[in-house]
Each structure stands twice: as C-alpha cells, then as structure tokens.
Design an enzyme around this catalytic site. Structure first.
Site, PDB file in Angstrom:
ATOM      1  CG  HIS A  33     -87.187 -27.977  64.691  1.00 48.97           C
ATOM      2  ND1 HIS A  33     -87.249 -27.534  63.407  1.00 48.97           N
ATOM      3  CD2 HIS A  33     -87.648 -26.916  65.382  1.00 48.97           C
ATOM      4  CE1 HIS A  33     -87.871 -26.240  63.370  1.00 48.97           C
ATOM      5  NE2 HIS A  33     -87.894 -25.779  64.536  1.00 48.97           N
ATOM      6  CG  ASP A 146     -84.272 -18.425  67.359  1.00 49.03           C
ATOM      7  OD1 ASP A 146     -84.176 -17.594  66.395  1.00 49.03           O
ATOM      8  OD2 ASP A 146     -84.855 -19.493  67.031  1.00 49.03           O
TER       9      ASP A 146
END
Ligand code: PAF
Length: 272
Positions: A33, A146
């Site tokens: 992140h 992802d």
C-alpha cells in the site's frame, strides 16, 4: 491529515483545481500500500486514501469477520506517509437499501478468482465505482498483485467512460520473495515456508522464458511441479486482455497463480 467518513463531506472538501491521487484499500496497510501512496504523492497535488472493508466482495463463509483490522496503526501509517485525506466510511455511509446494481462481466468476472469466488468481483466493481464517484480522482492506484481485479477495474473505467486514469503499481515483495498481502498475517511459519513455492514457480517461469521456452504447457507443467504439494487453484498464462494463449508473447503476457498455504489463499503473478 483530515479523516472524513461522510461521502458528501469528502466531495465538498476536494477542490477541482488540484490533481487528486486516490488509493483505495481495505486497511491492514503494508509496504505494498505504501508503494501505491508514494506513487500517488509523486504524481498528484493531493492524496486521498480510503480504508473500507467492503462487505459486498466477501462471499458467505469467507473471512469478512476475521479480516485483519488495524485502524489505529493504519491512521498513523497514512499520516506518516503524508496522506492528505483519509476516507474512513462505515458500511451505512456507502450502502443503502435496494440499490442500482453493478455486475462483473459474465466471463471475465467468473474465471480464475471469480470461479471459486462467484460474485466477488461484482462486489469489488460496485464499491470501486462508488469510491471513484465520491473521490473523483485524477488518477487511482491499484496493485498488479490483484491482476484480475486490476483488469476488471480498467475494463469498467473504459466501458463506462469514467473520467479517471487507472495506474497499475508493481507488487512489493518481502526479502524472501513472498508478495506482500494483508492475508499473509494468517500464515504460520511452516505455511509461509511452503508459500515460497509460489514466487519460486514464477521465477522458474521467467527463467524458462528467458531461455526461449514460450510454450504455455511446458511453462505450466514446470510451475505445477515446483508448486507441488501445495493445493493449486490455478496456474494461468494469459495475454494482458486476459485471453487464453498458447505461447508467451513478451510485453503482452501475464502468468497468474492461486494456491493455498494452509487455509490461506494466496495470489501472485508475473507480467512478462
Ligand atoms: O484490493 C483491495 O483492497 C480491494 O479489493 C479494493 C480495491 C479496495 C476494493 O474494496
């Protein structure tokens, strides 16, 4: 750093004069992140991060209740990382009754991850559509780890003529090679060691390709050999539009793996 939970208050607080970089997350923030936030900071005047564990992307019986929540630590991490606004809504702030629906596409949304988690990507697209409409960012940042989620979000933005640039960001790995994921905290020491077969299989695939082996079956077989005895969900070799291919084409291929380490489903991939 401002913390805002109300979508309309967030909308009102963003000036249209400045470029806005947006990093949507479900919290339990890690280096992956931080890489998204860093890139968003480099490329925009203002950075907004959202933390929202989105219930609609979890199927019944999945880990919604157990999903790691580290609200205080996450707030500190965002503040230290120089985030301007943290959007921290409740489920009621985001969802109402009897809503207009957003659905994942029937094929691309129901293969790979979507095959074992039918409906998952409808929940992802539904919340991402809402978040993008609330924040109206110039650019939004998503991890390449992802890969199917990223592909479907890019497809939604294109097909619904949405006014945002989606920026894919490289996967961040721990020093042992395991891709960073909020779910890694579930792994025991032994499971983590087993999980290293996943980056090892991807590394073997890249070695084969660098030696000129482009045949998908040969690469898949080698990867499955390395992944054994992990329970493998899939090893898929696709083009960047997520179509099945017979041969690797450098610059237009993604190799995706899903495997279980203990009960934890791990995803990883390699963009060639
Ligand atoms: O990747 C995630 O963390 C989530 O799927 C996302 C994009 C924030 C939507 O809830």
């Amino acid at each position: 750093m401002k913390i805002i939970s109300n979508p309309l208050e967030l909308k009102a607080s963003l000036s249209s004069q400045k470029s806005v970089g947006f990093v949507p997350t479900m919290g339990a923030l890690h280096e992956g992140h931080l890489a998204l936030i860093k890139k968003a900071k480099e490329e925009n005047d203002i950075v907004v991060v959202s933390i929202f564990v989105n219930p609609t992307q979890f199927l019944a019986g999945e880990d919604l209740d157990k999903y790691p929540r580290k609200d205080d630590a996450d707030k500190k991490i965002c503040s230290l990382a120089g985030v301007d606004i943290l959007f921290f809504p409740s489920v009621e702030d985001i969802y109402g009754d009897d809503e207009v629906q957003v659905y994942a596409p029937n094929v691309r949304g129901y293969v790979l991850e979507g095959a074992t988690r039918p409906g998952h990507f409808s929940g992802v697209l539904r919340v991402v559509m809402k978040l993008l409409n609330i924040v109206t960012p110039t650019k939004a940042y998503f991890g390449k780890k992802d890969a199917q989620q990223l592909h479907l979000i890019m497809l939604m933005v294109k097909q619904y003529f949405m006014n945002v640039e989606i920026v894919p960001v490289d996967t961040v790995r721990d020093s042992d090679g395991l891709a960073q994921s909020s779910r890694n905290v579930y792994l025991s020491k032994k499971e983590r060691e087993e999980a290293l077969k996943i980056p090892a299989a991807l590394y073997a695939a890249s070695k084969l390709v660098s030696k000129g082996v482009l045949n998908v079956d040969a690469i898949q077989n080698k990867m499955l050999e390395i992944l054994s005895p992990l329970e493998v969900g899939y090893v898929a070799i696709l083009d960047r539009d997520f179509n099945v291919v017979k041969s690797v084409e450098i610059g237009n291929t993604v190799i995706l793996v899903e495997a279980l380490a203990g009960k934890t489903r791990l995803l990883d991939n390699l963009w060639l």
